[in-house]
Design a protein around this motif. Structure first.
Motif, mmCIF file in Angstrom:
data_model
loop_
_atom_site.group_PDB
_atom_site.id
_atom_site.type_symbol
_atom_site.label_atom_id
_atom_site.label_comp_id
_atom_site.label_asym_id
_atom_site.label_seq_id
_atom_site.Cartn_x
_atom_site.Cartn_y
_atom_site.Cartn_z
ATOM 1 N N ALA A 42 0.840 -1.197 0.000
ATOM 2 C CA ALA A 42 0.000 0.000 0.000
ATOM 3 C C ALA A 42 0.871 1.241 0.000
ATOM 4 N N ILE A 43 0.581 2.171 -0.926
ATOM 5 C CA ILE A 43 1.323 3.429 -0.970
ATOM 6 C C ILE A 43 0.514 4.525 -0.277
ATOM 7 N N LEU A 44 -0.815 4.393 -0.334
ATOM 8 C CA LEU A 44 -1.686 5.404 0.268
ATOM 9 C C LEU A 44 -2.746 4.700 1.104
ATOM 10 N N GLU A 45 -2.880 5.139 2.327
ATOM 11 C CA GLU A 45 -3.910 4.541 3.187
ATOM 12 C C GLU A 45 -4.789 5.642 3.750
ATOM 13 N N MET A 46 -6.076 5.485 3.573
ATOM 14 C CA MET A 46 -7.024 6.400 4.185
ATOM 15 C C MET A 46 -7.573 5.680 5.410
ATOM 16 N N ASN B 56 -10.768 15.024 -3.167
ATOM 17 C CA ASN B 56 -10.300 16.314 -2.667
ATOM 18 C C ASN B 56 -9.581 16.187 -1.327
ATOM 19 N N VAL B 57 -9.968 15.190 -0.555
ATOM 20 C CA VAL B 57 -9.235 14.937 0.691
ATOM 21 C C VAL B 57 -7.832 14.436 0.364
ATOM 22 N N ILE B 58 -7.762 13.516 -0.610
ATOM 23 C CA ILE B 58 -6.437 12.970 -0.958
ATOM 24 C C ILE B 58 -5.534 14.074 -1.481
ATOM 25 N N VAL C 136 -4.427 10.334 6.868
ATOM 26 C CA VAL C 136 -3.975 9.926 5.544
ATOM 27 C C VAL C 136 -2.541 9.464 5.694
ATOM 28 N N TRP C 137 -2.274 8.235 5.319
ATOM 29 C CA TRP C 137 -0.895 7.721 5.358
ATOM 30 C C TRP C 137 -0.396 7.589 3.942
#
Lengths: 358, 272
Positions: B19-23, B64-66, B77-78
């Motif tokens: 995982a590169i992006l974690e919400m 928009n959050v990302i 946001v990770w």
């Protein structure tokens, strides 16, 4: 048949990105520069220098400055007169405080001082846009003029409240003061105008210029692709004010010689320069020159035509001139918002295909 | 098949990383309205991740959050194994997240070339002085980046309009230029907000091909919002389904397609 891209093949990206991609254009501009530096100084007399050429060059510098801010970065400013006054007074204070330093350096330093002041008044642009920003810069205009009238330190406590340029020379040649030859005034202003126009062109075609235009065209999208709006807007304010400050310093030191701030740098001047870039073309360096030439030459032409030619009274001619300028501004806003520069561009597009447009 | 051809390898064969992006537990409110309600999902490196849902589900808000445009009231946001602090949108862009918009957001007064060059601004670093004199690093950089941009122009087949002002282009080409501008930033994650909205079948097929090629050739991770179910099912490796701000399903397209909650959300369900 000269005005063609055909046969002028570009083999590198550097060649493709140059300012004048058409060889004929390049040679034409070179010819203009040779004429302006090599021939005109020998022909120019007092009337031509003082009524036409010197004000044209100075206003062209101011118009480039305002165009960077308004035409390229989209931030409307009505404070141009005030910022010109900052340049003039900074130049005056520097000239009188350090008489042994070259006046050319003083003019550049005056621009730098104006850049700092411009940045200060540019800070509200981060919060307010459009109309509201225009009103905020209008406040800067009135505040600065008031300040230079109110605080005697700025005019060295002179009795008249005016500032007047002491005599200074460059390489033994007088460039400020009463003894200055018209061609020397012209050459100083020409050198500044050409150098600053070249720098403005470089800035606007590079990364910084694209950031300005991105902010102008769509500020939210610009921020999302990585433009720092604070940096983009403040650099635009700083560089624009630098140009306007240099124009103010030249207007005071080289052109007028003595200045009363409310008269020379009032709100009229702010609107005059704004009209120049609207008529000349927003977002165009050439347009800044065209607009300045137009609004400097128009009164001279009309005066010659109406007063000397038709024998009208001076007052009537002056009023007719105001009406003509007003009508032209409305005309340009309605018909061609990109101004003379766009008309020129269209003419060149046509010329490329002439005489076989299909 | 809407595009892309049958030869696309299965997800396991491509280089899909961790995982590169974690919400994590994202909640976003506007006043009294909760646009996103406690949603968690992750995006793996190299995958195409779709977010779908009916209108008003909160998909664009999530994008928009990302991209840092909205700040969620709750949740984390990770990005690349680190918790992201509160960032301005341009700082998010600098970290390597680029995006396109639902309504085209190009710079109308600039040429196609300048628009795409603007996408590379975070990769350029010449000082203002060097730019003013067009000397040294500024000139070299301009030429080098022009070369890179030309490759993207070739890739998206927009050579013929490179010097045209964007305002004059037809809709389909504008969408393509916007994709080009986002790709020019060489992003790690590319967010696409309805890249095929309002296109005809042919334009959609082209756009699918570009998205797949970008994913294959540059290894760009893609997060995509799309309403065309055919496109979503064909392109994406995993799908998040949202409805009224909540996540109702998450998984590979074939499982999501048969999920009861998803079918109910799209077709409506009889109450009573």
């Amino acid at each position: 048949m000269l005005y063609r891209e055909a046969g002028d093949f570009k083999t590198s990206y550097a060649a493709d990105g140059q300012t004048f991609p058409i060889a004929f254009d390049r040679r034409r501009y070179q010819a203009v520069l040779v004429l302006a530096f090599g021939v005109v100084p020998f022909l120019v007399n007092d009337y031509w220098a003082n009524a036409v050429l010197v004000p044209f060059l100075i206003y062209a510098i101011a118009a480039i400055g305002l165009n960077i801010l308004t035409g390229y970065c989209g931030q409307v400013s009505l404070g141009t007169g005030g910022f010109m006054a900052v340049g003039a007074y900074a130049c005056y204070k520097l000239m009188t405080a350090f008489p042994e330093v070259s006046v050319l350096l003083h003019i550049l330093l005056a621009g730098t001082v104006t850049a700092l002041v411009g940045m200060l008044f540019g800070i509200p642009s981060l919060r307010i846009k459009g109309f509201y920003l225009a009103v905020a810069t209008l406040a800067a205009q009135f505040f600065l003029v008031w300040l230079f009238n109110k605080v005697p330190w700025f005019y060295n406590h002179s009795a008249s409240g005016q500032i007047s340029a002491p005599e200074r020379s460059v390489l033994g040649l007088a460039v400020t003061g009463a003894a200055t030859a018209p061609w020397a005034k012209y050459l100083v202003c020409l050198a500044f105008a050409v150098g600053l126009a070249w720098i403005a062109r470089n800035l606007t075609r590079g990364s910084l210029g694209r950031q300005w235009m991105a902010i102008r065209d769509m500020d939210i999208a610009a921020e999302i692709i990585g433009v720092n709006p604070l940096r983009a807007k403040l650099t635009a304010f700083a560089i624009s004010s630098f140009y306007v400050g240099v124009a103010g310093a030249l207007m005071f030191a080289v052109y007028l010689g003595a200045v009363e701030v409310g008269e020379a740098f009032g709100v009229n001047k702010a609107f005059l320069v704004l009209f120049m870039i609207i008529i000349g073309g927003l977002g165009s360096i050439f347009g800044s020159f065209a607009g300045a030439a137009f609004l400097v030459l128009l009164p001279v032409l009309l005066k010659n035509l109406l007063v000397d030619g038709l024998g009208w009274s001076t007052a009537l001619a002056a009023h007719v001139e105001l009406m003509i300028v007003g009508a032209l501004i409305v005309f340009f806003l309605v018909v061609e918002p990109h101004g003379l520069a766009q008309l020129w561009r269209l003419a060149k597009e046509k010329l490329r295909l002439w005489p076989f447009p299909h | 098949m809407t595009g892309g051809g049958e030869a696309r390898p299965a997800a396991e064969d491509r280089r899909i990383g961790p995982a590169i992006l974690e919400m994590r537990n994202i909640t976003l409110r506007f006043g009294g309205v909760t646009a996103i309600h406690d949603i968690s999902f992750d995006v793996r490196e190299g995958e195409i991740r779709a977010i779908i849902g009916p209108n008003g589900a909160g998909k664009s808000s999530m994008l928009n959050v990302i991209s840092g445009f909205y700040r969620p009231q709750e949740g984390e946001v990770w990005f690349r194994g680190e918790r992201r602090r509160r960032l301005r949108p341009y700082e998010v862009a600098r970290q390597g997240i680029a995006r396109t918009f639902q309504n085209i957001a190009l710079f109308q007064g600039m040429s196609v070339l300048d628009n795409i060059m603007t996408g590379r601004l975070n990769l350029m670093g010449a000082s203002i002085l060097a730019q003013a004199l067009w000397w040294g690093r500024a000139e070299r950089e301009e030429v080098a980046h022009r070369g890179k941009v030309e490759r993207i122009i070739d890739f998206l087949e927009i050579q013929h309009v490179r010097k045209t002002p964007v305002g004059r282009l037809p809709y389909g080409l504008k969408k393509r230029v916007e994709l080009a501008r986002a790709l020019a930033a060489e992003p790690r994650i590319l967010l696409l907000d309805e890249p095929m909205a309002g296109m005809n079948v042919e334009e959609k097929e082209d756009m699918c091909r570009f998205i797949l090629d970008a994913n294959d050739e540059f290894g760009t991770t893609i997060v995509l919002i799309e309403h065309d179910m055919g496109v979503v099912m064909d392109l994406s490796d995993r799908v998040v389904v949202m409805d009224y701000g909540r996540k109702i399903a998450d998984g590979p397209p074939e499982t999501v397609r048969t999920d009861r909650a998803v079918i109910d959300a799209y077709l409506g369900v009889a109450h009573g």
